[in-house]
Design a protein around this motif. Structure first.
Motif, PDB file in Angstrom:
ATOM      1  N   LYS A 138       0.849  -1.191   0.000  1.00  0.00           N
ATOM      2  CA  LYS A 138       0.000   0.000   0.000  1.00  0.00           C
ATOM      3  C   LYS A 138       0.881   1.237   0.000  1.00  0.00           C
ATOM      4  O   LYS A 138       2.043   1.188   0.431  1.00  0.00           O
ATOM      5  N   MET A 163       2.679   4.662   1.097  1.00  0.00           N
ATOM      6  CA  MET A 163       3.111   5.124   2.405  1.00  0.00           C
ATOM      7  C   MET A 163       2.163   6.194   2.919  1.00  0.00           C
ATOM      8  O   MET A 163       1.718   7.065   2.174  1.00  0.00           O
ATOM      9  N   GLY A 164       1.884   6.160   4.230  1.00  0.00           N
ATOM     10  CA  GLY A 164       1.098   7.207   4.863  1.00  0.00           C
ATOM     11  C   GLY A 164      -0.397   7.060   4.740  1.00  0.00           C
ATOM     12  O   GLY A 164      -1.127   7.882   5.282  1.00  0.00           O
ATOM     13  N   TYR A 205      -5.219  -0.271  12.454  1.00  0.00           N
ATOM     14  CA  TYR A 205      -4.151   0.668  12.811  1.00  0.00           C
ATOM     15  C   TYR A 205      -3.606   0.368  14.205  1.00  0.00           C
ATOM     16  O   TYR A 205      -2.391   0.302  14.418  1.00  0.00           O
ATOM     17  N   ARG A 209       9.427   9.974   6.277  1.00  0.00           N
ATOM     18  CA  ARG A 209       9.464   9.903   4.817  1.00  0.00           C
ATOM     19  C   ARG A 209      10.102   8.615   4.303  1.00  0.00           C
ATOM     20  O   ARG A 209       9.897   8.245   3.150  1.00  0.00           O
ATOM     21  N   SER A 236       7.605   3.075   6.401  1.00  0.00           N
ATOM     22  CA  SER A 236       6.160   2.982   6.600  1.00  0.00           C
ATOM     23  C   SER A 236       5.880   2.258   7.922  1.00  0.00           C
ATOM     24  O   SER A 236       6.294   1.117   8.115  1.00  0.00           O
ATOM     25  N   ARG A 240       2.164   5.916  12.629  1.00  0.00           N
ATOM     26  CA  ARG A 240       2.820   7.100  13.190  1.00  0.00           C
ATOM     27  C   ARG A 240       2.605   7.250  14.684  1.00  0.00           C
ATOM     28  O   ARG A 240       3.346   7.976  15.355  1.00  0.00           O
ATOM     29  N   GLU A 294      -3.407  10.790  10.150  1.00  0.00           N
ATOM     30  CA  GLU A 294      -2.271   9.911   9.846  1.00  0.00           C
ATOM     31  C   GLU A 294      -1.627  10.231   8.506  1.00  0.00           C
ATOM     32  O   GLU A 294      -0.395  10.210   8.372  1.00  0.00           O
ATOM     33  N   GLU A 295      -2.425  10.544   7.495  1.00  0.00           N
ATOM     34  CA  GLU A 295      -1.889  10.759   6.148  1.00  0.00           C
ATOM     35  C   GLU A 295      -1.136  12.079   6.017  1.00  0.00           C
ATOM     36  O   GLU A 295      -0.420  12.295   5.032  1.00  0.00           O
TER      37      GLU A 295
END
Length: 284
Positions: A16, A18-19, A27, A120, A123, A126, A278-279
């Motif tokens: 998937k 990242m982010g 999650y 960055r 993955s 967070r 999160e994104e």
């Protein structure tokens, strides 16, 4: 193969972008699986912090002791006869626990903004970063607990049987610290200028949390200020710890209720509030 075809192929094989925010249940499961990652980050961060000073890990013990000494001297003189009974153990307990709360708030606030490179390149959920920040405060708190007990023994000459509730108090405090760390982490991502206000917010919290006083001994128990302090969750945690450790203080069901309700509300709100953004983490 077209870009759409590559994307479909990646998704079909469990990959998937990242982010991308996973559903909340998934999650949290992924965060739990990576709890060792959060703990390792905390340990490495603590080691890096210690390596930058000559005394290293000793500062975790010296800072709260120095603070307690200074506050004891200043506020002990200012308050005079209005000091809380058994003032030194009372003050030491308050300072040590408040440092955990303020540390969770401040390090949690910078946990995302200070790790942009990591965000960055890898993955992972967070939430691991604010969790790591609170783990780091646990590493700061644990060595101070024996010192706190020694101070109490020096002045009280005895440990109360209520000490058995302290693990529950600390566990509840950890969950509360995680909640405020999550909230602060997202807020500082959205409003970077908030970092400039953190010292003032922490100082304000210090003065309304009863670190060096109780409203009753100041004659403020029935006032609006006294009510604000009484419903303050940090004051409730301190009251529980003092009831468990310091002679002359008791554990009250009201403090359990206040600390428990605040912890549940702050933690649930913090998790959902942080997860919904999160994104956005690592975009700048």
């Amino acid at each position: 193969m077209t870009s759409d075809g590559l994307e479909s192929y990646a998704l079909a094989n469990g990959l998937k972008p990242m982010g991308v925010r996973a559903p909340l249940g998934q999650y949290l499961r992924e965060a739990w699986i990576r709890r060792d990652f959060a703990w390792t980050l905390a340990v490495l961060g603590k080691e890096a912090e210690n390596s930058r000073t000559r005394l290293g890990a000793w500062w975790s013990l010296l800072v709260p002791l120095i603070q307690s000494s200074i506050y004891g001297l200043i506020f002990g003189i200012i308050l005079g006869s209005h000091r809380a009974p058994n003032f030194i153990p009372f003050l030491v307990t308050g300072v040590f626990l408040f440092n955990f709360v303020s540390g969770s708030f401040q390090t949690g606030a910078s946990s995302i903004t200070s790790n942009s490179g990591l965000l960055r390149s890898i993955s992972f959920p967070r939430i691991a970063l604010p969790l790591s920040a609170v783990f780091r405060q646990v590493l700061n708190l644990l060595p101070t607990l024996p010192i706190m007990l020694v101070v109490i023994l020096i002045f009280d000459h005895i440990l109360k049987w209520e000490i058995v509730i302290m693990p529950a108090v600390i566990a509840l405090l950890f969950l509360f610290g995680l909640g405020i760390a999550l909230i602060a982490a997202r807020l500082t991502v959205q409003v970077r200028d908030l970092t400039k206000l953190l010292p003032f917010l922490t100082r304000m919290l210090f003065y309304v949390s009863g670190v060096f006083y109780t409203p009753a001994h100041l004659g403020l128990g029935e006032t609006f200020f006294g009510t604000i302090v009484a419903i303050n969750p940090v004051y409730a945690f301190m009251s529980l710890a003092r009831g468990a450790l310091v002679t002359g203080y008791e554990v009250h069901a009201q403090d359990w209720a206040i600390a428990g309700v605040w912890t549940a509300v702050v933690l649930v709100f913090g998790v959902v509030y942080f997860w919904r953004a999160e994104e956005r983490y690592g975009d700048d």
